[in-house]
Design an enzyme around this catalytic site. Sequence first.
Site, mmCIF file in Angstrom:
data_model
loop_
_atom_site.group_PDB
_atom_site.id
_atom_site.type_symbol
_atom_site.label_atom_id
_atom_site.label_comp_id
_atom_site.label_asym_id
_atom_site.label_seq_id
_atom_site.Cartn_x
_atom_site.Cartn_y
_atom_site.Cartn_z
ATOM 1 N N LYS A 121 10.272 -57.105 63.148
ATOM 2 C CA LYS A 121 10.265 -58.489 62.718
ATOM 3 C C LYS A 121 11.642 -58.969 62.250
ATOM 4 O O LYS A 121 12.140 -60.001 62.691
ATOM 5 C CB LYS A 121 9.240 -58.611 61.585
ATOM 6 C CG LYS A 121 9.279 -59.849 60.801
ATOM 7 C CD LYS A 121 8.492 -59.682 59.527
ATOM 8 C CE LYS A 121 9.322 -58.943 58.495
ATOM 9 N NZ LYS A 121 8.849 -59.174 57.129
ATOM 10 N N THR A 122 12.247 -58.181 61.395
ATOM 11 C CA THR A 122 13.554 -58.583 60.868
ATOM 12 C C THR A 122 14.595 -58.619 61.974
ATOM 13 O O THR A 122 15.468 -59.482 62.026
ATOM 14 C CB THR A 122 13.995 -57.616 59.759
ATOM 15 O OG1 THR A 122 12.952 -57.509 58.805
ATOM 16 C CG2 THR A 122 15.242 -58.129 59.070
ATOM 17 N N ASP A 124 10.235 -66.345 56.813
ATOM 18 C CA ASP A 124 9.769 -64.959 56.880
ATOM 19 C C ASP A 124 8.479 -64.805 56.068
ATOM 20 O O ASP A 124 8.241 -65.583 55.141
ATOM 21 C CB ASP A 124 10.874 -64.068 56.291
ATOM 22 C CG ASP A 124 10.640 -62.604 56.586
ATOM 23 O OD1 ASP A 124 9.802 -62.296 57.453
ATOM 24 O OD2 ASP A 124 11.307 -61.766 55.953
ATOM 25 N N GLU A 125 7.659 -63.834 56.396
ATOM 26 C CA GLU A 125 6.421 -63.559 55.637
ATOM 27 C C GLU A 125 5.570 -64.816 55.460
ATOM 28 O O GLU A 125 5.098 -65.134 54.370
ATOM 29 C CB GLU A 125 6.743 -62.978 54.250
ATOM 30 C CG GLU A 125 7.628 -61.751 54.262
ATOM 31 C CD GLU A 125 6.885 -60.467 54.575
ATOM 32 O OE1 GLU A 125 5.748 -60.543 55.104
ATOM 33 O OE2 GLU A 125 7.442 -59.395 54.320
ATOM 34 N N GLN A 130 -1.263 -58.555 56.890
ATOM 35 C CA GLN A 130 -0.513 -58.065 55.735
ATOM 36 C C GLN A 130 -0.478 -59.078 54.603
ATOM 37 O O GLN A 130 0.384 -59.018 53.726
ATOM 38 C CB GLN A 130 0.917 -57.698 56.154
ATOM 39 C CG GLN A 130 0.962 -56.494 57.075
ATOM 40 C CD GLN A 130 2.384 -56.080 57.412
ATOM 41 O OE1 GLN A 130 3.129 -55.644 56.556
ATOM 42 N NE2 GLN A 130 2.747 -56.245 58.673
ATOM 43 N N ARG A 179 2.825 -47.932 56.310
ATOM 44 C CA ARG A 179 4.140 -47.593 55.750
ATOM 45 C C ARG A 179 4.614 -46.237 56.253
ATOM 46 O O ARG A 179 5.789 -45.910 56.160
ATOM 47 C CB ARG A 179 4.110 -47.540 54.209
ATOM 48 C CG ARG A 179 3.742 -48.809 53.475
ATOM 49 C CD ARG A 179 4.535 -49.978 53.908
ATOM 50 N NE ARG A 179 3.797 -50.738 54.901
ATOM 51 C CZ ARG A 179 4.360 -51.651 55.688
ATOM 52 N NH1 ARG A 179 5.635 -51.920 55.585
ATOM 53 N NH2 ARG A 179 3.642 -52.299 56.581
#
Length: 806
Positions: free
Chosen positions: A46-47, A232-233, A271, A655
């Site tokens: 994503k980043t 973002d997010e 998430q 994770r």
Amino acid sequence: MSTLFDLPSEPGKYADLLDDLNPAQRAAVEHSGPPLLVVAGAGSGKTRVLTRRIAYLLAARDVHPGQIMAITFTNKAAAEMRERVGELVGRRANAMWVSTFHSMCVRLLRREAKTLEMSSNFSIYDADDSRRLITLVARDLDLDPKRYPARTLAAHISNLKNELLDAETAASKAANDFERRAAEVYGEYQRRLTQANAMDFDDLIMRTVELFQVFPDVAEHYRRRFRHVLVDEYQDTNHAQYTLVRELVGTKPTGSGVEPSELCVVGDADQSIYAFRGATIRNIEEFERDFPNARTILLEQNYRSTQTILSAANAVIARNPNRRDKRLWTSSGDGEKIVGYVADNEHDEAAFVAGEIDALADSGEAKYSDVAVFYRTNNQSRVFEEIFIRLGLPYRVVGGVRFYERREVRDALAYLRVLANPEDTVSLRRILNVPKRGIGDRAEAVVATHAERERLSFAAALRDAVAGKVPLLNPRSQRCIAGFVELMDGLHELVDSGTEVADVLEAVLERTGYRAELEESDDPQDASRLENLDELVTVAREFTEFADTVLEEQAEAEQEVDDAAGVPEPGSLPAFLERVSLVADADSIPSPDGEGGEEDSGVVTLMTVHTAKGLEYPVVFCTGWEDGIFPHMRALGEPAELAEERRLAYVAITRARKRLYVSRALVRSAWGQPMANPGSRFLDEVPAELVDWRRLAPSNGSGAGGGSPRAATTWGRRTGFGDDSAQAGVASRGMRTTSFKGWKDGWKDTVALKLDVGDRVSHDKYGLGTVVSTDGAGPRATATIDFGASGKVRLMLIGSVPMVKL
DNA sequence: ACTTCACGAGTTTTT
DNA sequence: CTCGTGAAGT
């Protein structure tokens, strides 16, 4: 926007930006025009997509960096994005706005303060400050603190602000007593905030929205400037933030012909774990409805975990209803099986985790810094700390009470805040008698009343007190107040003469006697308080040094200064305060590589699952997977909350890169009382063939957590505590006596206490009640019971329930 | 005005 | 159990 170089991009020319991306990632980077939603599964890069997209905008589409606004939730994410874009495009990155929602708003509000008829040096109140102010307001309105706890009021008001509702609207919509009173508190609270020249976190967003909506020309100005907005997010945005984004990009051309800006949001509904704080998953789910013509791109290829781990995550999250299907996959193979472990109790569980970490470290499979231990709630960290200390396993707990939330740090900062903004009543009243200087509640109340009656700020009322103009104030108090005012005046001179922040802070600690008081104390806690204050001084020192180097660089680069209006001068006291208000992040997360040289194998990281979001570790221990713990008790009956817990489980699992452990304990002490916990339903949702169970619950045909005589015998030979008598004492006390009994009772209760809707019960604590609903069966049965005056309570029916059926 | 005791409440928490 | 708040005592 048009430029001289508005040419179609040549394929291949930007190959370095595109060729190591997969097709979906590349499409997201190259997309141009209508709003874009990138649904980015965990570990899907994503980043990388966000930063590449920015670089691509600059390189291929001739966008000027100053036209880009990238919004994140955390400072850490903002810093990372800025750094990674910097690696791609160099110093030009400095002209972009890459910041959190909150700092972006502060920046806008300080610039446009005049428009909103306020002062640009406003204080920023965090949750603790607003709770204090709400306590004062509620007290003044004579509200019973039992029925109207400040915490609840604060949460309610925060929710209203997140929905962009003002006090008047809240009052008109109030459906019950509580909401009516809360609306009253809201109105008065807001009045006092204004009076204190302060804004709380929610105001920062809400007032910026107001700025754009009430002053369309201001909105247009920024819309003209920021042609590209990236968020973002996105799944964590609340309604106010969503509206802010909408206002920022616009949905149709403005009167003067400014087209909507290009919007790109990235997120993953699976998430979303902050609904309890107002984040609303609908924003991402309804993106295509909110922004017609929107395009959605799914990133499902995962570059982080083994297929085993991904399959487990997919299986768990698939249980959530009404979810857009998404299946993570990887090309990197199955990897190791997930390791499962059922412990007798939480100490046994911690011993197992410690033993595994030891073994992994010994065999060279993993360094300590490769390992993370996750738990649902902070109080679960204690057992791990105990055993890690005993075994000499290096670890670090992330989270809990954070640096800037410690009392002594807040006290010291309150002094600085009053110096920067004398109207800041909450901070002023906080330090008025800290350290003790003879100004008690009585004196404070008298001054407050005077301030209210004369419509003065609290600071001005204090000066009246010194001048003897406050009635009912005894001479003794008056002298003490005079001393305080004199002290503050002296500190003020320091600030006015341009003294560095760190030196002002030192002066505060010395002149107030705060440091001396801690030095004289023999309470070991006070020693650590001193250390924290020293740390704060260091932070201030570094802040000034850093600002100096930035200023030099800026002078060199002759950077544009149009953003300077209203914004605090770098390195100044207001700048420092702004930073510490918006960065509550001092307990940094240990770097995955370990801090030191090659020999340094770092430390094991302990944290809650919430804190773990966005991180990854080669080895992950998910602990405490028990119904009532994870999922949390409060979520058991609420489908929406249960879904959020499941997303939390999904975050935890994803994770892990190589090895995943999942564990639970049959018995866990909660508030001194041992509780028999059934296994987490999430454990059952992981396909059995993926898990290698190292140790199972003693089987007795009663399903998860079943109690059998054999379970009792295993308590006698637990691992890890054998020769430490003190520890064994602690560990076994609960088990041999209370726990053993509690366990057996719990077992019987599971069978005995069968409740149906309508049953009358008598509870030791809540009294008489009626069963409203029931949920689950066997060891995970729960019942919601209406205890009348004591309210409705959801109780687990396993364990020693202090309740009988009538 | 300050100290001491009893009581109750007690997830998660980017800003 | 453990912390922070509220009422009584000194």
